[in-house]
Design a protein around this motif. Structure first.
Motif, PDB file in Angstrom:
ATOM      1  N   ALA A  29      60.817  23.191  55.935  1.00 22.77           N
ATOM      2  CA  ALA A  29      60.489  22.993  57.345  1.00 22.77           C
ATOM      3  C   ALA A  29      59.003  23.274  57.550  1.00 22.77           C
ATOM      4  CB  ALA A  29      61.321  23.914  58.233  1.00 22.77           C
ATOM      5  N   SER A  30      58.367  22.497  58.436  1.00 23.05           N
ATOM      6  CA  SER A  30      56.949  22.692  58.740  1.00 23.05           C
ATOM      7  C   SER A  30      56.737  22.679  60.242  1.00 23.05           C
ATOM      8  CB  SER A  30      56.102  21.603  58.072  1.00 23.05           C
ATOM      9  OG  SER A  30      56.491  20.307  58.502  1.00 23.05           O
ATOM     10  N   ALA A  31      55.857  23.562  60.717  1.00 22.69           N
ATOM     11  CA  ALA A  31      55.549  23.687  62.140  1.00 22.69           C
ATOM     12  C   ALA A  31      54.101  23.308  62.378  1.00 22.69           C
ATOM     13  CB  ALA A  31      55.801  25.118  62.616  1.00 22.69           C
ATOM     14  N   SER A  32      53.845  22.655  63.537  1.00 26.29           N
ATOM     15  CA  SER A  32      52.525  22.060  63.729  1.00 26.29           C
ATOM     16  C   SER A  32      51.974  22.273  65.131  1.00 26.29           C
ATOM     17  CB  SER A  32      52.609  20.552  63.435  1.00 26.29           C
ATOM     18  OG  SER A  32      51.422  19.879  63.783  1.00 26.29           O
ATOM     19  N   TYR A  33      50.670  22.069  65.225  1.00 25.26           N
ATOM     20  CA  TYR A  33      49.987  22.061  66.508  1.00 25.26           C
ATOM     21  C   TYR A  33      50.371  20.841  67.339  1.00 25.26           C
ATOM     22  CZ  TYR A  33      46.792  25.891  65.260  1.00 25.26           C
ATOM     23  OH  TYR A  33      46.256  27.115  64.922  1.00 25.26           O
ATOM     24  N   ASP A  34      51.104  19.892  66.769  1.00 21.63           N
ATOM     25  CA  ASP A  34      51.583  18.757  67.558  1.00 21.63           C
ATOM     26  C   ASP A  34      52.859  19.092  68.323  1.00 21.63           C
ATOM     27  OD1 ASP A  34      53.641  18.694  65.691  1.00 21.63           O
ATOM     28  OD2 ASP A  34      52.967  16.855  64.698  1.00 21.63           O
ATOM     29  N   ASN A  35      53.212  20.392  68.363  1.00 30.08           N
ATOM     30  CA  ASN A  35      54.354  20.942  69.115  1.00 30.08           C
ATOM     31  C   ASN A  35      55.697  20.665  68.454  1.00 30.08           C
ATOM     32  OD1 ASN A  35      52.224  21.325  70.862  1.00 30.08           O
ATOM     33  ND2 ASN A  35      53.050  20.089  72.530  1.00 30.08           N
ATOM     34  N   THR A  36      55.712  20.091  67.260  1.00 29.62           N
ATOM     35  CA  THR A  36      56.977  19.740  66.617  1.00 29.62           C
ATOM     36  C   THR A  36      57.181  20.528  65.329  1.00 29.62           C
ATOM     37  OG1 THR A  36      56.167  17.961  65.170  1.00 29.62           O
ATOM     38  CG2 THR A  36      56.673  17.381  67.457  1.00 29.62           C
ATOM     39  N   VAL A  37      58.434  20.501  64.884  1.00 25.94           N
ATOM     40  CA  VAL A  37      58.814  21.002  63.562  1.00 25.94           C
ATOM     41  C   VAL A  37      59.476  19.846  62.823  1.00 25.94           C
ATOM     42  CG1 VAL A  37      60.397  22.529  62.313  1.00 25.94           C
ATOM     43  CG2 VAL A  37      59.052  23.419  64.227  1.00 25.94           C
ATOM     44  N   ARG A  38      59.126  19.662  61.554  1.00 21.41           N
ATOM     45  CA  ARG A  38      59.715  18.597  60.747  1.00 21.41           C
ATOM     46  C   ARG A  38      60.525  19.190  59.600  1.00 21.41           C
ATOM     47  NH1 ARG A  38      57.709  13.187  61.276  1.00 21.41           N
ATOM     48  NH2 ARG A  38      56.259  13.065  63.043  1.00 21.41           N
ATOM     49  N   ILE A  39      61.610  18.500  59.269  1.00 18.85           N
ATOM     50  CA  ILE A  39      62.474  18.881  58.157  1.00 18.85           C
ATOM     51  C   ILE A  39      62.273  17.877  57.032  1.00 18.85           C
ATOM     52  CG2 ILE A  39      64.826  19.438  57.417  1.00 18.85           C
ATOM     53  CD1 ILE A  39      63.845  21.229  59.657  1.00 18.85           C
ATOM     54  N   TRP A  40      62.058  18.396  55.817  1.00 19.45           N
ATOM     55  CA  TRP A  40      61.768  17.552  54.655  1.00 19.45           C
ATOM     56  C   TRP A  40      62.782  17.822  53.551  1.00 19.45           C
ATOM     57  CZ3 TRP A  40      57.317  14.624  55.599  1.00 19.45           C
ATOM     58  CH2 TRP A  40      56.452  15.113  56.587  1.00 19.45           C
ATOM     59  N   ARG A  41      63.170  16.742  52.860  1.00 22.56           N
ATOM     60  CA  ARG A  41      64.055  16.867  51.705  1.00 22.56           C
ATOM     61  C   ARG A  41      63.618  15.893  50.611  1.00 22.56           C
ATOM     62  NH1 ARG A  41      69.480  19.043  52.545  1.00 22.56           N
ATOM     63  NH2 ARG A  41      69.915  19.544  54.729  1.00 22.56           N
ATOM     64  N   GLU A  42      64.055  16.185  49.396  1.00 18.82           N
ATOM     65  CA  GLU A  42      63.837  15.280  48.274  1.00 18.82           C
ATOM     66  C   GLU A  42      65.025  14.332  48.191  1.00 18.82           C
ATOM     67  OE1 GLU A  42      62.462  15.659  43.588  1.00 18.82           O
ATOM     68  OE2 GLU A  42      63.717  17.223  44.497  1.00 18.82           O
ATOM     69  N   ASP A  43      64.763  13.018  48.290  1.00 20.23           N
ATOM     70  CA  ASP A  43      65.882  12.065  48.285  1.00 20.23           C
ATOM     71  C   ASP A  43      66.361  11.802  46.865  1.00 20.23           C
ATOM     72  OD1 ASP A  43      64.164  10.260  47.072  1.00 20.23           O
ATOM     73  OD2 ASP A  43      63.874   9.030  48.871  1.00 20.23           O
TER      74      ASP A  43
ATOM     75  N   GLU B 107      61.757  11.308  45.909  1.00 23.57           N
ATOM     76  CA  GLU B 107      60.691  11.229  46.902  1.00 23.57           C
ATOM     77  C   GLU B 107      60.975  12.216  48.031  1.00 23.57           C
ATOM     78  OE1 GLU B 107      57.971   9.399  46.617  1.00 23.57           O
ATOM     79  OE2 GLU B 107      58.633   8.579  44.693  1.00 23.57           O
ATOM     80  N   TRP B 108      59.929  12.889  48.495  1.00 24.65           N
ATOM     81  CA  TRP B 108      60.075  13.814  49.611  1.00 24.65           C
ATOM     82  C   TRP B 108      59.947  13.038  50.916  1.00 24.65           C
ATOM     83  CZ3 TRP B 108      61.458  18.911  49.428  1.00 24.65           C
ATOM     84  CH2 TRP B 108      61.522  19.475  48.150  1.00 24.65           C
ATOM     85  N   VAL B 109      60.953  13.167  51.782  1.00 23.11           N
ATOM     86  CA  VAL B 109      60.991  12.396  53.021  1.00 23.11           C
ATOM     87  C   VAL B 109      61.257  13.322  54.201  1.00 23.11           C
ATOM     88  CG1 VAL B 109      61.764  10.266  51.920  1.00 23.11           C
ATOM     89  CG2 VAL B 109      63.466  11.923  52.708  1.00 23.11           C
ATOM     90  N   CYS B 110      60.752  12.916  55.358  1.00 27.68           N
ATOM     91  CA  CYS B 110      61.036  13.629  56.604  1.00 27.68           C
ATOM     92  C   CYS B 110      62.358  13.115  57.149  1.00 27.68           C
ATOM     93  CB  CYS B 110      59.914  13.407  57.613  1.00 27.68           C
ATOM     94  SG  CYS B 110      60.196  14.194  59.209  1.00 27.68           S
ATOM     95  N   VAL B 111      63.325  14.010  57.320  1.00 25.68           N
ATOM     96  CA  VAL B 111      64.649  13.603  57.772  1.00 25.68           C
ATOM     97  C   VAL B 111      64.916  13.966  59.228  1.00 25.68           C
ATOM     98  CG1 VAL B 111      65.635  13.671  55.454  1.00 25.68           C
ATOM     99  CG2 VAL B 111      65.689  15.744  56.878  1.00 25.68           C
ATOM    100  N   ALA B 112      64.045  14.756  59.829  1.00 30.62           N
ATOM    101  CA  ALA B 112      64.249  15.127  61.232  1.00 30.62           C
ATOM    102  C   ALA B 112      62.955  15.629  61.835  1.00 30.62           C
ATOM    103  CB  ALA B 112      65.333  16.193  61.371  1.00 30.62           C
ATOM    104  N   VAL B 113      62.776  15.342  63.126  1.00 30.35           N
ATOM    105  CA  VAL B 113      61.665  15.875  63.911  1.00 30.35           C
ATOM    106  C   VAL B 113      62.269  16.665  65.059  1.00 30.35           C
ATOM    107  CG1 VAL B 113      59.611  15.354  65.252  1.00 30.35           C
ATOM    108  CG2 VAL B 113      60.249  13.868  63.328  1.00 30.35           C
ATOM    109  N   LEU B 114      61.970  17.956  65.119  1.00 35.09           N
ATOM    110  CA  LEU B 114      62.513  18.828  66.150  1.00 35.09           C
ATOM    111  C   LEU B 114      61.506  18.930  67.280  1.00 35.09           C
ATOM    112  CD1 LEU B 114      64.197  19.410  63.620  1.00 35.09           C
ATOM    113  CD2 LEU B 114      64.229  21.823  64.258  1.00 35.09           C
TER     114      LEU B 114
END
Length: 462
Positions: A228-242, A246-253
């Motif tokens: 999980a990564s948190a950003s100044y863009d006000n969102t958190v993203r969830i990443w997994r290896e498919d 390949e590492w992909v973003c599977v959700a934007v919180l």
């Protein structure tokens, strides 16, 4: 609700009381304190160095120096190493991450972990100098980020390291030192396996899902590791290896109205065996609890071997994450750090207002019965983004207008925990000091602040 006394709220059965301040004082703004996963050691970055404290003596053990040219903001212990090995990675505003190996004697219970550094009148500690510097060896410097590295974190196995930066990217590195065939894994060989650049702002923090029951619920579709990564863009993203590696973003919180300062995974196994929940906290003063929603059909498909099957034949890689709770409002300003106890399930938060707050979930044996504390209703849901196999992400939205399971209540708060200074970090860790007869079992809180102090706190639960 908050007490003006550092002793905590006397009306609550749950109390936070100061134990001690780690010695010596750091004399510089300190950013966080990270306990070793098994040894009585604590790593605290400040200035251009990292101080290692002993949890047995609450005093300085050693230091990582002369590795960075600018402020060190984050540090992580590498898990999964062999006996006799200690390794730390530090992330700095000089745009690099440094890998360090300890060359001293790290055996638990040895005097190397028990020694105390006395402070001289000029503020310099005995034992500092060439001998101390030689205890930690700078093995390799990881370069690639264009701007300040703000957070570093290891996956549970220690195989992967995530770093994030002001350059809006997250890098995933793999430790391949053990593949070199040498007699000793010195941490000197790292490969870049992914550069993730989907955030629209500086990436403030990264955190890997811990190795607890429930983490492998989606292993059939993805790799076991979740970031999980948190950003100044006000969102958190969830990443997994498919399935193709390949590492992909599977959700934007989405839901925070200002910078998402960080994320914290649930560290205590859930009774129902579900996937661990995620905490996010923000400059908007709120703390949110998110949960992965998986229906029965997805559970069956998650157990199928997807590798080698064309993307067009797979279920979308997107995941549905739902905000199931917003913690009661306590902080008047930014929430900088939240810690989730692996033992009690109690949450602890702190931030720029200098307040420490403890929360318990309804139904938990430690929940307070304070009827004056109510669940904060989340704002209206944002419209979901359209699904796309080419962009396998989703916008996780708040639940609104539905009965929320497991509300949270405030147990106690204290103000001015570091006097007038901001508190940058809070963490739970085991006690090993002489004040407890349950060494390695009893928990305490450790806070780290702008005053350069690292403070230990005892927590007495109802």
């Amino acid at each position: 609700m908050a007490s003006s006394s550092p002793e905590g709220d006397s009306s609550s059965a749950t109390k936070i009381t100061p134990l001690a301040t780690f010695e010596p004082d750091l004399y510089q703004r300190a950013w966080q304190s990270i306990p070793h996963p098994s040894l009585p050691l604590l790593a605290t970055p400040h200035g251009t160095s990292v101080t290692i404290f002993s949890l047995a003596t609450l005093s300085k053990h050693s230091a990582l120096v002369n590795g960075h040219t600018r402020s060190v903001r984050s540090v992580a212990w590498q898990p999964g190493l062999g006996a006799g090995q200690l390794r730390v990675v530090s992330g700095s505003f000089d745009s690099t991450a440094a890998v360090w190996n300890f060359r001293g004697d790290r055996r638990q219970g040895d005097t190397e972990l028990e020694r105390e550094v006395k402070v001289e009148a000029d503020g310099e500690g005995e034992g500092e100098g060439e001998e101390e510097e030689d205890e930690w060896e700078l093995t390799v410097v990881l370069e690639g980020h264009e701007n300040e590295v703000k957070s570093v974190a290891f996956s549970p196995s220690g195989q992967f390291l995530a770093t994030c930066s002001r350059d809006k990217s997250v890098w995933v590195w793999e430790d391949v030192s053990g593949e070199q065939g040498g007699d000793e894994d010195d941490g000197g060989e790292w490969d870049t396996v992914a550069v993730l650049s989907e955030h629209d702002g500086d990436v403030k923090a990264v955190a890997w899902c811990p190795d607890v029951p429930g983490r492998e619920r989606r292993k059939g579709v993805f790799g076991v590791d979740v970031l999980a990564s948190a950003s100044y863009d006000n969102t958190v993203r969830i990443w997994r290896e498919d399935g193709d590696g390949e590492w992909v973003c599977v959700a934007v919180l989405e839901g925070h109205e200002a910078t998402a300062w960080g994320v914290q995974w649930e560290t205590r196994p859930r009774e129902d065996g579900k996937f661990p929940r995620l905490l996010t906290y923000s400059a908007d003063g709120s703390v949110r609890v998110w949960e992965l929603k998986v229906d029965e059909e997805e559970e069956v498909e998650a157990r199928q071997p997807w590798s080698g099957i064309p993307n067009t034949m797979r279920r979308s890689l997107r995941e549905d994450w739902v905000c199931t709770a917003v913690l009661p409002k306590v902080h008047g300003r930014d929430v900088y750090s939240v810690a989730w106890s692996a033992e009690s399930g109690i949450l602890a938060s702190t931030g720029s207002d200098g307040v420490i707050a403890l929360y318990a979930e309804d139904g938990d044996q430690h929940s307070a019965q304070d009827e004056d504390v109510e669940m904060v209703s989340p704002p209206a849901a944002e419209p979901a983004k359209p699904e796309s196999d080419q962009q396998p992400t989703t916008t996780a939205t708040d639940t609104n207008g539905t009965t929320q399971k497991g509300g949270w209540r405030v147990l106690t708060t204290i103000e001015n925990a570091h006097g007038p200074y901001e508190i940058n970090h809070i963490t739970w860790c085991k006690r090993f000091d002489a004040g407890t007869d349950r060494k390695g079992i009893e928990e305490m809180l450790v806070t780290t602040g702008d005053d350069g102090l690292v403070k230990a706190w005892a927590v007495t639960l109802d």
